[in-house]
Design a protein around this motif. Structure first.
Motif: not given
Length: 221
Positions: A51, A54, A56, A180, A182, A192, A194, A196, A198
């Motif tokens: 964390t 992260p 982006h 989404e 990942d 992780i 993130e 920014k 979407n």
């Protein structure tokens, strides 16, 4: 003074209780404490590391037409269909005909990496809500769906996005309000992700999207 005395008394009672237990019980309790510490501390460290820095990404889609000539890097198409749908890859010699008819209306989407370093394969998932072409509700079993594609690599430069198209071959309505992202292969050591930005504007097929998907519209120029 009273509070300190109470704390000392309670602490002494706990210690006395521990010492009075059988040696094997004390051993099990000590082992449990050691195991908990061994497992918990690395988990906290890994979480903090993930964390702290992260990755982006930005994801954006806009009305477009399907390519009639093959781009240099090929292209990926998400095909929307209630109760099914999927994806396909277009590849071959750059510039050759793709087989798509001129003015086949779609959405062109870009996933940009703002981290400044290349990323491994990223799984991109589109949650979709379907309806009939006239806007009425479709049968519940076909109302929602998800389609997943994979960007094999995201370039470190944000001006070299992963590009894919979203196409609706039927007369059904469909809406995608967010996308989404990942890692394709989860790895606890990866930072992780993130997102920014979407989908400032949702992907919309159906009667509500007629003007935006008109080839003469300013949205597709």
């Amino acid at each position: 003074m009273f509070k300190s005395s109470v704390a000392v008394t309670i602490g002494g009672a706990v210690l006395a209780s521990f010492l009075q237990q059988a040696w094997w019980i004390r051993g099990l309790e000590g082992a449990a404490l050691g195991f908990t510490t061994f497992v918990t501390f690395p988990m906290i460290y890994t979480w903090a590391k993930r964390t702290a820095d992260p990755v982006h990404l930005t994801i954006g889609c806009s009305p477009a037409v399907m390519p009639t000539k093959l781009p240099p890097d090929g292209f990926t198409v998400v095909m929307l269909y209630p109760g099914g749908g999927g994806s396909m890859l277009g590849y071959g010699e750059p510039g050759e005909a793709t087989g798509w008819a001129p003015n086949s209306m779609a959405y062109r989407c870009e996933v940009r990496n703002l981290s400044g370093k290349p990323l491994p394969a990223i799984a991109i998932t589109l949650p979709i809500k379907y309806r009939n072409g006239d806007g009425s509700e479709i049968e519940p079993a076909k109302q929602f769906g998800k389609i997943r594609i994979v960007a094999q690599r995201l370039d470190a430069a944000s001006d070299k996005p992963f590009v894919f198209f979203v196409f609706n071959p039927g007369g059904y309505g469909a809406t995608v309000e967010k996308i989404e992202a990942d890692y394709h292969e989860p790895d606890p050591s990866n930072p992780i992700i993130e997102i920014k930005s979407n989908l400032l504007h949702p992907i919309e097929f159906g009667s509500a999207a007629t003007r935006m998907l008109d080839p003469a519209s300013e949205f597709v120029k």
